[in-house]
Motif scaffolding. Structure first.
Motif, PDB file in Angstrom:
ATOM      1  N   ALA A 119      55.447  74.718  14.316  1.00 47.03           N
ATOM      2  CA  ALA A 119      55.626  73.523  15.254  1.00 47.03           C
ATOM      3  C   ALA A 119      55.983  74.374  16.590  1.00 47.03           C
ATOM      4  N   MET A 120      57.726  74.607  16.527  1.00 46.26           N
ATOM      5  CA  MET A 120      58.484  75.608  17.612  1.00 46.26           C
ATOM      6  C   MET A 120      57.963  76.658  17.788  1.00 46.26           C
ATOM      7  N   CYS A 121      56.842  77.352  17.434  1.00 43.55           N
ATOM      8  CA  CYS A 121      55.710  78.412  17.812  1.00 43.55           C
ATOM      9  C   CYS A 121      54.811  77.383  18.932  1.00 43.55           C
ATOM     10  N   PHE A 122      54.585  76.414  18.348  1.00 46.68           N
ATOM     11  CA  PHE A 122      53.333  76.007  19.620  1.00 46.68           C
ATOM     12  C   PHE A 122      54.105  75.445  20.598  1.00 46.68           C
ATOM     13  N   ASP A 123      55.368  75.094  20.907  1.00 46.72           N
ATOM     14  CA  ASP A 123      56.469  74.716  21.245  1.00 46.72           C
ATOM     15  C   ASP A 123      57.025  75.767  22.346  1.00 46.72           C
ATOM     16  N   ARG A 124      56.690  76.876  22.164  1.00 48.26           N
ATOM     17  CA  ARG A 124      56.979  78.337  22.317  1.00 48.26           C
ATOM     18  C   ARG A 124      55.863  78.703  23.565  1.00 48.26           C
ATOM     19  N   TYR A 125      54.775  78.524  22.766  1.00 54.59           N
ATOM     20  CA  TYR A 125      53.519  78.978  23.541  1.00 54.59           C
ATOM     21  C   TYR A 125      52.960  78.029  24.721  1.00 54.59           C
ATOM     22  N   ALA A 126      53.744  76.304  24.406  1.00 52.54           N
ATOM     23  CA  ALA A 126      53.268  75.874  26.292  1.00 52.54           C
ATOM     24  C   ALA A 126      54.512  75.964  26.362  1.00 52.54           C
ATOM     25  N   ILE A 128      56.043  78.765  27.661  1.00 51.68           N
ATOM     26  CA  ILE A 128      55.746  80.219  28.260  1.00 51.68           C
ATOM     27  C   ILE A 128      54.587  80.303  29.010  1.00 51.68           C
ATOM     28  N   CYS A 129      53.027  80.089  28.630  1.00 50.37           N
ATOM     29  CA  CYS A 129      52.030  80.196  28.553  1.00 50.37           C
ATOM     30  C   CYS A 129      51.448  79.209  30.179  1.00 50.37           C
ATOM     31  N   HIS A 130      52.182  77.660  29.468  1.00 50.44           N
ATOM     32  CA  HIS A 130      51.199  76.279  29.847  1.00 50.44           C
ATOM     33  C   HIS A 130      52.280  75.437  31.086  1.00 50.44           C
ATOM     34  N   PRO A 131      53.614  76.333  31.420  1.00 54.64           N
ATOM     35  CA  PRO A 131      54.508  75.678  31.544  1.00 54.64           C
ATOM     36  C   PRO A 131      54.537  75.162  32.971  1.00 54.64           C
ATOM     37  N   LEU A 132      53.670  74.843  33.619  1.00 54.70           N
ATOM     38  CA  LEU A 132      53.476  73.813  34.622  1.00 54.70           C
ATOM     39  C   LEU A 132      52.671  72.633  34.044  1.00 54.70           C
ATOM     40  N   CYS A 241      63.929  88.388  23.494  1.00 49.73           N
ATOM     41  CA  CYS A 241      65.312  87.940  22.822  1.00 49.73           C
ATOM     42  C   CYS A 241      65.271  86.548  21.653  1.00 49.73           C
ATOM     43  N   THR A 242      64.277  85.794  22.574  1.00 49.11           N
ATOM     44  CA  THR A 242      64.287  84.380  22.445  1.00 49.11           C
ATOM     45  C   THR A 242      63.413  84.279  21.423  1.00 49.11           C
ATOM     46  N   CYS A 243      62.773  85.338  20.977  1.00 51.04           N
ATOM     47  CA  CYS A 243      60.909  84.872  20.719  1.00 51.04           C
ATOM     48  C   CYS A 243      60.927  85.981  19.596  1.00 51.04           C
ATOM     49  N   LEU A 244      61.231  87.041  19.681  1.00 49.99           N
ATOM     50  CA  LEU A 244      61.294  88.376  18.661  1.00 49.99           C
ATOM     51  C   LEU A 244      62.157  87.931  17.344  1.00 49.99           C
ATOM     52  N   PRO A 245      63.394  87.589  17.118  1.00 54.38           N
ATOM     53  CA  PRO A 245      64.208  87.497  16.206  1.00 54.38           C
ATOM     54  C   PRO A 245      63.129  85.908  15.557  1.00 54.38           C
ATOM     55  N   HIS A 246      63.190  84.572  16.086  1.00 53.53           N
ATOM     56  CA  HIS A 246      62.536  83.999  15.654  1.00 53.53           C
ATOM     57  C   HIS A 246      60.547  84.134  15.103  1.00 53.53           C
ATOM     58  N   ILE A 290      72.760  81.320  13.596  1.00 51.83           N
ATOM     59  CA  ILE A 290      72.973  82.638  14.295  1.00 51.83           C
ATOM     60  C   ILE A 290      72.349  83.028  15.899  1.00 51.83           C
ATOM     61  N   ILE A 291      70.292  82.498  15.026  1.00 53.90           N
ATOM     62  CA  ILE A 291      68.941  82.998  16.089  1.00 53.90           C
ATOM     63  C   ILE A 291      69.388  82.225  16.714  1.00 53.90           C
ATOM     64  N   TYR A 292      69.400  81.091  16.773  1.00 57.75           N
ATOM     65  CA  TYR A 292      69.157  79.518  17.743  1.00 57.75           C
ATOM     66  C   TYR A 292      70.466  78.978  18.615  1.00 57.75           C
ATOM     67  N   SER A 293      71.691  79.660  17.926  1.00 60.73           N
ATOM     68  CA  SER A 293      72.942  79.255  17.805  1.00 60.73           C
ATOM     69  C   SER A 293      73.513  80.256  18.837  1.00 60.73           C
ATOM     70  N   LEU A 294      73.727  81.142  18.409  1.00 61.38           N
ATOM     71  CA  LEU A 294      75.211  82.470  19.247  1.00 61.38           C
ATOM     72  C   LEU A 294      74.159  82.915  19.765  1.00 61.38           C
TER      73      LEU A 294
END
Length: 314
Positions: A119-126, A128-132, A241-246, A290-294
């Motif tokens: 679900a978080m992947c879908f959120d990132r896709y929306a 980055i790919c469909h910001p408007l 940096c946001t996507c690769l660790p995820h 670590i990935i999502y806070s630091l």
């Protein structure tokens, strides 16, 4: 009496023989598990607190992150505290009821975690790919529905695994060569001739997990294609940096879990089985904070504001 209860009347408890009885190894196991649990507990509780208290973080991304942190707490709290308690009490036993609960909760938490990561992947896709159209796509109803389906799906799959595993007969050895009640190890000591009722849920889960993985890969291919079009190198770097660790956490979590369940289990203790199980039950709950806070400026800024408020009041 239901078959599940009848089959379990012979075995009244299981013995978790995950680690050596050597004193030095026991101390190392105790210290390591306590440290891992403390880090995971503090990190995930902190994320939950920050995402609830800071109004600026009441967005879809942090809504999913809040649920993921709670799921991580469930996953790591099902196995480590019991293992630590067994080491301190020098007793490796777990009741049949406790084993049933562990199987259900481990599968429930792990499956829900994968669904939430998808679900978080879908959120990132929306985003980055469909910001408007992001706010329209990821509205409140969509977030609640995705989260609800994640938890419900995890519960149904966990129920399927639990019923399948404990419908088998356990009338011989009760020694589980793992630090928690792991399904492959339970299947290995079952005295039932036909194990299909326990194997079928595993195959169904693997198929569903691979479907999630395929969706995640397709989404990330689109995400990285869009990121390459960003003119700013700084913008590209931030997105990577946001996507690769995820993506790395998803791959490690998914494939160690699938390997652990598909690998033929034996009654002989194996250090590789222990390491693989530790990987998919401990690494995500410890690494996600670590990935999502630091690595997240919004989270760090929010934490600073929260600490400032606390110390200012004092």
């Amino acid at each position: 009496m239901p078959p599940m209860l009848t089959n379990l009347t012979v075995v009244t408890e299981f013995i978790l023989m995950g680690f050596s009885t050597n004193k030095n190894i026991c101390i190392f196991h105790l210290v390591l598990f306590f440290f891992i649990y403390f880090c995971a507990l503090m990190g995930n509780v902190l994320i939950i607190m920050i995402t609830i208290l800071d109004q600026n973080l009441h967005t879809p991304m942090y809504y999913f992150l809040n649920n993921l942190s709670f799921c991580d707490l469930c996953l790591i709290s099902v196995t480590i505290p019991k293992s630590i308690a067994n080491s301190l009490s020098h007793s490796n036993s777990i009741s049949v009821t406790g084993c049933v609960a562990q199987v259900f909760l481990v599968v429930f938490s792990a499956t829900t975690e994968l669904h939430l990561l998808t679900a978080m992947c879908f959120d990132r896709y929306a985003a980055i790919c469909h910001p408007l159209h992001y706010e329209i796509i990821m509205n409140k109803d969509m977030c609640v529905q995705l989260t609800g389906v994640s938890w419900l799906g995890g519960g149904l799959i966990a129920l399927m695994h639990t019923v399948g595993t404990f419908s088998l007969s356990y009338c011989g050895s009760n020694i589980v060569h793992q630090f928690f009640c792991d399904i492959p190890q339970l299947l290995a000591i079952s005295c039932s001739e036909n194990l299909m009722i326990g194997i079928v849920p595993i195959l169904i889960s693997v198929v569903l997990d691979i479907c999630c993985f395929i969706y995640i890969i397709i989404s990330y291919v689109n995400i990285f294609s869009t990121v390459k079009k960003i003119p700013s190198k700084e913008g590209q770097s931030k997105a990577y940096c946001t996507c690769l660790p995820h993506l790395v956490v998803i791959v490690l979590f998914l494939f160690t879990g699938i390997f652990a369940y598909l690998k033929p289990a034996s009654g002989i203790p194996s250090i590789s089985d222990l390491l693989i199980s530790m990987f998919y039950t401990m690494v995500p709950p410890t690494s996600n904070p670590i990935i999502y806070s630091l690595r997240n400026n919004a989270m760090k800024t929010s934490l600073q504001r929260l600490l400032k408020k606390i110390f200012t009041k004092k």
